[in-house]
Design a protein around this motif. Structure first.
Motif, mmCIF file in Angstrom:
data_model
loop_
_atom_site.group_PDB
_atom_site.id
_atom_site.type_symbol
_atom_site.label_atom_id
_atom_site.label_comp_id
_atom_site.label_asym_id
_atom_site.label_seq_id
_atom_site.Cartn_x
_atom_site.Cartn_y
_atom_site.Cartn_z
ATOM 1 N N ASP A 1 -7.866 0.760 -8.407
ATOM 2 C CA ASP A 1 -7.754 2.271 -8.100
ATOM 3 C C ASP A 1 -6.336 2.937 -8.852
ATOM 4 O O ASP A 1 -6.494 4.227 -9.195
ATOM 5 N N MET A 2 -5.400 1.857 -8.962
ATOM 6 C CA MET A 2 -4.055 2.586 -9.929
ATOM 7 C C MET A 2 -4.620 2.821 -11.403
ATOM 8 O O MET A 2 -3.934 3.417 -12.084
ATOM 9 N N LEU A 3 -5.737 2.326 -12.005
ATOM 10 C CA LEU A 3 -6.031 2.758 -13.160
ATOM 11 C C LEU A 3 -6.535 4.399 -13.284
ATOM 12 O O LEU A 3 -6.744 4.746 -14.430
ATOM 13 N N ASN A 4 -6.596 5.066 -12.431
ATOM 14 C CA ASN A 4 -6.678 6.437 -12.346
ATOM 15 C C ASN A 4 -5.470 7.251 -11.903
ATOM 16 O O ASN A 4 -5.585 8.528 -11.996
ATOM 17 N N ASP A 5 -4.595 6.307 -11.987
ATOM 18 C CA ASP A 5 -3.299 7.067 -11.683
ATOM 19 C C ASP A 5 -2.800 8.130 -13.027
ATOM 20 O O ASP A 5 -3.154 8.002 -13.983
ATOM 21 N N ASP A 6 -2.268 9.202 -12.314
ATOM 22 C CA ASP A 6 -1.775 10.096 -13.525
ATOM 23 C C ASP A 6 -0.676 9.557 -14.560
ATOM 24 O O ASP A 6 -0.761 10.335 -15.469
ATOM 25 N N SER A 7 0.107 8.757 -13.889
ATOM 26 C CA SER A 7 1.108 8.263 -14.941
ATOM 27 C C SER A 7 0.845 7.209 -15.720
ATOM 28 O O SER A 7 0.020 6.135 -15.411
ATOM 29 N N MET A 8 0.855 7.460 -17.221
ATOM 30 C CA MET A 8 0.437 6.356 -18.261
ATOM 31 C C MET A 8 1.442 4.998 -17.768
ATOM 32 O O MET A 8 0.676 3.998 -17.923
ATOM 33 N N ALA A 9 2.437 5.146 -17.357
ATOM 34 C CA ALA A 9 3.304 3.833 -17.135
ATOM 35 C C ALA A 9 2.654 3.240 -15.964
ATOM 36 O O ALA A 9 2.856 1.882 -15.840
ATOM 37 N N VAL A 10 2.082 3.814 -14.917
ATOM 38 C CA VAL A 10 1.703 3.384 -13.821
ATOM 39 C C VAL A 10 0.505 2.561 -14.287
ATOM 40 O O VAL A 10 -0.035 1.405 -13.716
ATOM 41 N N MET B 1 0.842 -0.975 0.076
ATOM 42 C CA MET B 1 0.089 0.172 0.069
ATOM 43 C C MET B 1 0.718 1.289 0.047
ATOM 44 O O MET B 1 0.352 2.270 -0.687
ATOM 45 N N HIS B 2 2.012 1.221 0.717
ATOM 46 C CA HIS B 2 2.863 2.339 0.891
ATOM 47 C C HIS B 2 3.342 2.595 -0.787
ATOM 48 O O HIS B 2 3.460 3.870 -1.144
ATOM 49 N N GLY B 3 3.900 1.476 -1.309
ATOM 50 C CA GLY B 3 4.293 1.613 -2.663
ATOM 51 C C GLY B 3 3.412 2.147 -3.624
ATOM 52 O O GLY B 3 3.799 3.132 -4.415
ATOM 53 N N LEU B 4 2.037 1.789 -3.545
ATOM 54 C CA LEU B 4 1.028 2.287 -4.675
ATOM 55 C C LEU B 4 0.913 3.476 -4.154
ATOM 56 O O LEU B 4 0.103 4.190 -5.191
ATOM 57 N N GLU B 5 0.906 4.072 -3.020
ATOM 58 C CA GLU B 5 0.618 5.332 -2.637
ATOM 59 C C GLU B 5 1.876 6.353 -2.911
ATOM 60 O O GLU B 5 1.784 7.544 -2.305
ATOM 61 N N ASP B 6 2.817 5.962 -3.122
ATOM 62 C CA ASP B 6 4.044 6.831 -3.091
ATOM 63 C C ASP B 6 4.001 7.963 -4.097
ATOM 64 O O ASP B 6 3.255 7.791 -5.145
ATOM 65 N N GLU B 7 4.615 8.987 -3.691
ATOM 66 C CA GLU B 7 4.308 10.279 -4.728
ATOM 67 C C GLU B 7 5.168 10.086 -5.836
ATOM 68 O O GLU B 7 4.933 10.874 -6.879
ATOM 69 N N MET C 1 -16.258 -1.936 -12.048
ATOM 70 C CA MET C 1 -16.346 -1.833 -13.493
ATOM 71 C C MET C 1 -16.038 -0.404 -13.971
ATOM 72 O O MET C 1 -15.699 -0.319 -15.146
ATOM 73 N N HIS C 2 -16.457 0.772 -13.379
ATOM 74 C CA HIS C 2 -16.409 1.997 -13.710
ATOM 75 C C HIS C 2 -14.939 2.322 -14.081
ATOM 76 O O HIS C 2 -14.555 2.744 -15.225
ATOM 77 N N MET C 3 -14.054 2.178 -12.871
ATOM 78 C CA MET C 3 -12.624 2.377 -13.344
ATOM 79 C C MET C 3 -12.164 1.403 -14.509
ATOM 80 O O MET C 3 -11.261 1.789 -15.361
ATOM 81 N N PHE C 4 -12.470 0.134 -14.387
ATOM 82 C CA PHE C 4 -12.022 -0.946 -15.561
ATOM 83 C C PHE C 4 -12.405 -0.604 -16.985
ATOM 84 O O PHE C 4 -11.490 -0.443 -17.631
#
Length: 948
Positions: free
Chosen positions: A353-362, A315-321, A386-389
């Motif tokens: 949740d990571m599908l909404n990340d700002d970074s395309m690579a993430v 979780m810390h990794g997925l929330e990293d800045e 489903m919404h994020m997917f």
């Protein structure tokens, strides 16, 4: 001259009182690397250098230069490498009291990586390492130990000892050395040796230097896996858990590099207990761990400290800045999601949740993790996800959408509601990005095959959309209807259709779209088999449909099953169906049906553009939307949209000159519109204030790009040529409208010529004059009729925003790109061409021309500076060739050789703009009109031939 230079340099080396000058050393190196230097000179240099090695009076710097020259000599004269190696090996440098000189000598020895003679004694290496007072010497020795043939056990001892060196770079080099020794793990039979290395690396996880901590993580991971492999049964799991937890303690390090390295290492630990993995995605200590510890070995306080070290690690990794850390965390999480069902279920929400990340690579890494789960049947999608997917199907990045569609090919949906949502999302993808049609159709086929009952229900619900409309005409030009037909034809191949019957007429409708559908399904079924399948299903009665489709399952369904179970990450490795009339047990189609089907296929394929042309026109359509943003004062947004178009264009591949011409034209057009947007913001909205110089620079670039757009492409239709000329007219109008720049006679003359050319094209056909032409003619008339003495800089176009509206533009013709390639064989900074000062020099050029006709006037431009340019005319009638691609060798004479030791020329190929009568140049013996360049300048190196 060569012998004179050699004499001076060697005298400088033999002078024991003064060190050799840098100029002498540089001259010696030039003789060594020059392939034309005589063998006698090379042997004299070698003799002098080897003699100089034995002189004890030489300084450290002198020894360094001598060793460097010997190394260069060995690399350029490989037949002398053994002799040079023996000289260094037998010299007293290895046994000198100066460890810096000894280390330098060992570095030179190590450079002979292919020789068996570069090995030295283990004890000598060890004594040098521990006697070296300089950190750079120790670093050099540690990095070259393996290449010097030092024994593995000796290297292990030295590396382990220097992990306590006071200098961080030495500690890091030692850890890197230990990491390299992992490959020789069979030599370490004593497990205590492995444990000693592992625990030393664990200590260095707390080092003050981040580079050392990163190296320590790699050693803990690799040597930890050696410990795991040495254990058996429960001890193996316990050891694996210990290594995993140890690395987890580093995921909250202050250094980004360390955190990335930690998550990379976590992904390499394959065997971890479920309770520990569950704790890594929960920041609160789980009850199951407390329960286990109640029967365990440590106190409650010690347990809390231990559990907190890995609690919520992922979780810390997925929330990293930092996106690099988030990407690495997603990748590591992907590896572990297939181990336990509960861990996969809980990880799913985090990845969604990571599908909404700002970074395309993430976002892409998160989708790859979901695809990995789907491949191993661990992806259990719920409605909440489903919404994020589905949002990934509408992402602006092609790669994101493609990866999301791969997941839909494999995912198993539990109910009709989720299936309906998925189909709706795919149709939205198809509607917004029509270039994704083939891939969307392929996904629908796989989903229909996996969810036959759901697919049949959906087809039944939308049957009214598929049926003929007025006067019995089908709406098959609609991509939506075609998508439903693909879903319909896939349903009979499902094992869970449960009696749902697809009407045979839908298969008849699908036959008319055979070209589009077979292209989409080319990875799993060939066109002949698909045609036979559709033909038989279209003739089947409702009662017999199920039986007859059964006979087709060996033809189509087997390959779909195989394709699904294979690694779908590698479509190239997937089996292709190699069946035809011989292997398929399908009844032959009658000649009348074949004639009807063939006619339908030809008509359908005749209406389809080439894939590249279609993608190019989609990009061109988006340019007009971007221009609307410019007119709405959203220039930054428009520029981002144009950059996105450019990235999408770069992802296309071309296999022919025609398609590459269309792509080159589109790239040029995007650059032109980008310049128009910047100028528009300055000239019309007056938002930016680049100053007159900045605006003049933009106008200059725009004129050059438009000139290339007009002259470097051939095969335009009349409408396309008019469109390009109108863009040039708009550029002239914008330049005239800017008070600071004023209206030069050249711009007026150019605008008048463009207007005349447009009128000539209009006279040849029925194309009505555009508003731009009318405004341009009005502008020219007003300026020409203005009273003498009144500056034309007072002229200012009013309503600039209204006079130019970008029209929808598409390429209908096959545009060809006039291009060139130029090469100077064998020429670089170390292999210059020879010249005699004051005399002409011939420069050999390998030239390739594309789509250049004999009517084009080409010039070679050779310049040393902006003010000094020489032109050479390329007479294509003499050089010969008349194909689309011409290749020839040309000796270009250059007359202005300098009185210098060396210099560089920049050579390019330019083509005269035949219609640029408004701008006549006055080059003596050069082009009379402006040039458009067909190739970026090539640097040519020249070196003076000295006369002895």
């Amino acid at each position: 001259m060569e012998h004179h230079l050699l004499h001076i340099c060697l005298q400088s080396l033999k002078d024991n009182n003064n060190p050799p000058s840098l100029q002498a050393l540089a001259s010696l190196r030039s003789l060594i690397i020059n392939p034309n230097t005589s063998d006698s000179t090379i042997y004299s240099i070698l003799k002098t250098l080897t003699h100089s090695l034995q002189l004890s009076t030489n300084s450290l710097t002198t020894h360094h230069h001598i060793l460097k020259l010997l190394t260069d000599l060995a690399s350029h004269r490989t037949h002398l490498s053994s002799q040079i190696l023996n000289s260094i090996h037998s010299s007293s440098l290895l046994f000198t009291e100066s460890t810096q000189i000894a280390a330098e000598s060992l570095t030179s020895l190590a450079s002979f990586s292919n020789s068996d003679q570069n090995k030295i004694d283990d004890q000598l290496f060890m004594s040098l390492c521990f006697a070296a007072t300089s950190a750079s010497a120790r670093l050099r020795l540690l990095r070259n130990g393996e290449r010097l043939g030092i024994g593995t056990h000796m290297l292990f001892t030295v590396f382990l000892g220097f992990t306590k060196d006071p200098y961080p770079y030495v500690r890091k080099a030692s850890l890197d050395g230990l990491l390299g020794l992992c490959k020789s793990c069979d030599l370490f039979e004593d497990i205590s040796v492995t444990e000693g290395c592992y625990y030393r690396a664990v200590e260095l996880l707390q080092d003050n230097e981040h580079s050392v901590r990163s190296a320590a993580i790699r050693v803990v991971c690799e040597w930890g896996q050696m410990l795991i492999a040495a254990k058996e049964g429960n001890d193996k799991i316990a050891q694996s858990n210990q290594v995993f937890v140890q690395i987890c303690s580093m995921v909250r390090d202050m250094s980004v590099e360390v955190r990335v390295e930690a998550f990379n290492a976590l992904g390499k630990i394959k065997l971890v207990s479920e309770d520990i993995l569950l704790q890594t995605i929960s920041k609160k200590v789980l009850a199951i761990l407390k329960e286990k510890n109640s029967h365990g070995q440590c106190t409650a306080e010690r347990f809390e400290i231990l559990a907190s070290s890995y609690a919520g690690a992922f979780m810390h990794g997925l929330e990293d800045e930092f996106h690099e850390v988030r990407k690495s965390a997603c990748n590591s999480l992907r590896i572990h999601t297939i181990l336990y069902a509960e861990f996969a279920r809980r990880s799913l929400s985090l990845l969604m949740d990571m599908l909404n990340d700002d970074s395309m690579a993430v976002r892409l890494e998160a989708l790859e993790a979901l695809h990995h789960m789907a491949t191993f049947d661990c992806l259990n999608v719920q409605e909440i996800h489903m919404h994020m997917f589905l949002g990934s199907l509408l992402d602006s990045c092609d790669l994101i959408r493609s990866t999301a569609r791969k997941i839909f090919k494999l995912v198993k949906l539990p109910d009709l509601k989720l299936f309906r949502l998925s189909i709706h999302g795919l149709l939205q993808n198809l509607e917004r990005y029509s270039k994704d049609e083939a891939d969307v159709f392929s996904v629908l086929f796989f989903m229909g095959r996996s969810h036959g009952n759901f697919a049949a229900r959906i087809v039944k619900e939308v049957s009214q959309e598929i049926e003929p409309v007025l006067e019995g005409q089908l709406g098959l030009d609609s991509a939506r209807v075609a998508a439903f037909l693909v879903l319909a034809i896939s349903a009979p191949l499902s094992q869970n259709q449960n009696g749902q019957i697809i009407p045979p007429r839908l298969f008849s409708y699908a036959v008319t779209l055979l070209g589009r559908i077979s292209c989409a399904l080319s990875e799993v079924v060939d066109q002949d088999t698909l045609l036979a399948y559709l033909s038989q299903c279209s003739r089947s009665s409702t009662l017999g449909a199920e039986v007859e489709v059964e006979s087709l399952l060996p033809v189509v369904d087997d390959v779909v099953l195989t394709r699904t179970k294979k690694d779908v990450n590698n479509p190239a490795e997937a089996p292709m169906l190699q069946t035809g009339n011989e292997t398929s047990k399908v009844q032959p189609v009658t000649s009348c049906e074949l004639e009807y089907i063939a006619t339908s296929i030809v008509e359908c394929q005749a209406d389809e553009l080439d894939e590249v042309m279609k993608s190019v026109n989609l990009i061109l359509a988006r340019v007009r939307d971007a221009w609307l943003l410019v007119q709405s004062r959203c220039t930054n947004v428009a520029l981002r949209a144009l950059r996105d178009c450019k990235r999408e264009l770069a992802m296309l591949t071309s296999a022919s000159l025609e398609s590459s011409g269309a792509m080159a034209f589109t790239l040029q057009y995007l650059q032109v519109m980008k310049l128009f947007a910047k100028i528009w913001e300055h000239a019309v909205w007056k938002i930016r204030s680049n100053g007159t110089g900045g605006l003049e620079y933009l106008f200059g670039k725009l004129d050059m790009r438009l000139r290339e757009l007009r002259y470097r492409y051939i095969g335009f239709s009349k409408e396309e040529e008019l469109y390009v000329l109108e863009l040039i007219a708009v550029a002239c109008m914008l330049r005239l409208s800017k008070v600071e720049i004023s209206c030069s006679p050249t711009t007026m003359k150019k605008l008048s010529a463009i207007i005349s050319h447009i009128e000539i094209l209009n006279d040849k056909g029925s194309i009505e004059p555009s508003n731009i032409l009318m405004d341009a003619k009005k502008t020219v008339h007003e300026i020409e009729s203005s009273k003498a003495g009144i500056s034309c800089s007072l002229f200012l176009i009013t309503n600039l925003d209204d006079f130019f509206t970008l029209k929808q533009f598409s390429l209908c013709s096959r545009v060809r790109h006039i291009n060139a390639e130029l090469n100077v064989p064998g020429n670089d900074s170390e292999n210059p061409l020879r010249f005699v000062s004051g005399l002409p020099v011939a420069i050999p050029l390998d030239i390739t021309l594309y789509n250049v006709s004999s009517e084009n006037r080409l010039w070679l431009t050779m310049r040393m500076s902006e003010e000094s340019t020489q032109f050479v005319f390329l007479d294509l009638n003499i050089l010969g060739g008349c194909n689309e691609v011409r290749k020839f060798t040309f000796m270009a004479p250059f007359y202005r050789t300098l009185k210098a030791c060396s210099f560089s020329l920049w050579i390019s190929i330019g083509m005269e703009c035949a219609l640029e009568d408004c701008h006549i140049l006055k080059h003596c013996g050069g082009p009379r009109r402006d040039l458009v360049y067909l190739f970026q300048e090539k640097e040519v190196h020249l070196c003076l031939v000295r006369r002895g």
